[in-house]
Design a protein around this motif. Structure first.
Motif, short mmCIF file in Angstrom:
data_model
loop_
_atom_site.label_atom_id
_atom_site.label_comp_id
_atom_site.label_asym_id
_atom_site.label_seq_id
_atom_site.Cartn_x
_atom_site.Cartn_y
_atom_site.Cartn_z
N VAL A 63 0.87 -1.18 0.00
CA VAL A 63 0.00 0.00 0.00
C VAL A 63 0.90 1.23 0.00
CG1 VAL A 63 -1.85 1.23 1.18
CG2 VAL A 63 -1.76 -1.27 1.28
N ARG A 82 -7.35 11.72 0.95
CA ARG A 82 -7.34 10.30 0.62
C ARG A 82 -6.26 9.93 -0.38
NH1 ARG A 82 -9.94 6.46 2.61
NH2 ARG A 82 -10.93 5.73 0.73
N LYS A 83 -5.65 8.78 -0.14
CA LYS A 83 -4.73 8.12 -1.06
C LYS A 83 -3.63 9.04 -1.59
CE LYS A 83 -8.15 4.71 -2.33
NZ LYS A 83 -8.87 4.02 -3.37
N THR A 84 -2.85 9.61 -0.66
CA THR A 84 -1.75 10.48 -1.07
C THR A 84 -0.63 10.47 -0.03
OG1 THR A 84 -1.12 12.72 -1.73
CG2 THR A 84 -2.81 12.54 -0.04
N THR A 124 0.18 4.48 -0.57
CA THR A 124 -0.35 5.78 -0.20
C THR A 124 -0.94 5.75 1.21
OG1 THR A 124 -2.53 5.30 -1.15
CG2 THR A 124 -0.90 6.38 -2.59
N ARG A 125 -1.32 6.92 1.68
CA ARG A 125 -1.92 7.06 3.00
C ARG A 125 -3.18 7.90 2.90
NH1 ARG A 125 1.14 5.74 7.55
NH2 ARG A 125 3.27 5.16 7.10
N ASP A 126 -3.89 8.00 4.02
CA ASP A 126 -5.06 8.87 4.16
C ASP A 126 -4.76 9.84 5.31
OD1 ASP A 126 -6.39 7.39 2.18
OD2 ASP A 126 -7.19 6.00 3.67
#
Length: 161
Positions: free
Chosen positions: A52, A77-79, A54-56
């Motif tokens: 995974v 989200r997702k960056t 990316t992060r939130d």
């Protein structure tokens, strides 16, 4: 060893195992007795895992030493390089600026059960330029490292080797 991160508008060099860098602005309005905190952006957040990438991320703001919760940013989200440009206000007396710290805690996870602390940034409010906007950045550190910085800043070297 250093790692190079390329952003649309800037190129930064970060150390390996870097937890990220957080940009923020501070301004104190003496007439209104109001501290304005602008959370600008975070760059170079590490991957969540090998699979995974990316992060939130979101940020919680506190005033120490009272642990007063101010606010929480939106979750991006997702960056690994969120841009916020969010402004928060706290009303406080000018004398409190001499003794207080701003803590910016960076979290990952949108859902409450899945939230984990990535790290924190600590800023002594006494370092602000009064009457001006203080534009600054700090590297995100592990929470235990942040408490050591506070002790060191306050002249308590009993736990520091």
């Amino acid at each position: 060893m250093l790692a190079l991160a390329d952003d649309e508008d800037d190129i930064e060099i970060y150390p390996v195992d870097h937890l990220g860098r957080l940009w923020f602005n501070l301004e104190y309005d003496g007439k209104e007795k109001c501290l304005r905190i602008t959370l600008v952006k975070i760059r170079n957040l590490p991957y969540r895992s090998r699979t995974v990438l990316t992060r939130d991320p979101f940020v919680k703001l506190h005033i120490l030493p009272d642990e007063k919760f101010i606010a929480q940013s939106s979750c991006k989200r997702k960056t690994n390089k969120p841009t916020y440009n969010e402004v928060f206000q706290i009303y406080m007396a000018p004398a409190d600026l001499q003794r207080c710290y701003l803590r910016l805690s960076v979290y990952d996870g949108l859902r409450l059960r899945q939230q984990t602390v990535i790290g924190e940034v600590m800023f002594p409010l006494i370092e602000m330029e009064f009457g001006k906007i203080t534009e600054t950045w700090r590297d995100i550190e592990r929470p235990s490292e942040v408490s050591t910085v506070i002790k060191k800043y306050n002249g308590d070297n009993s736990d520091i080797h």
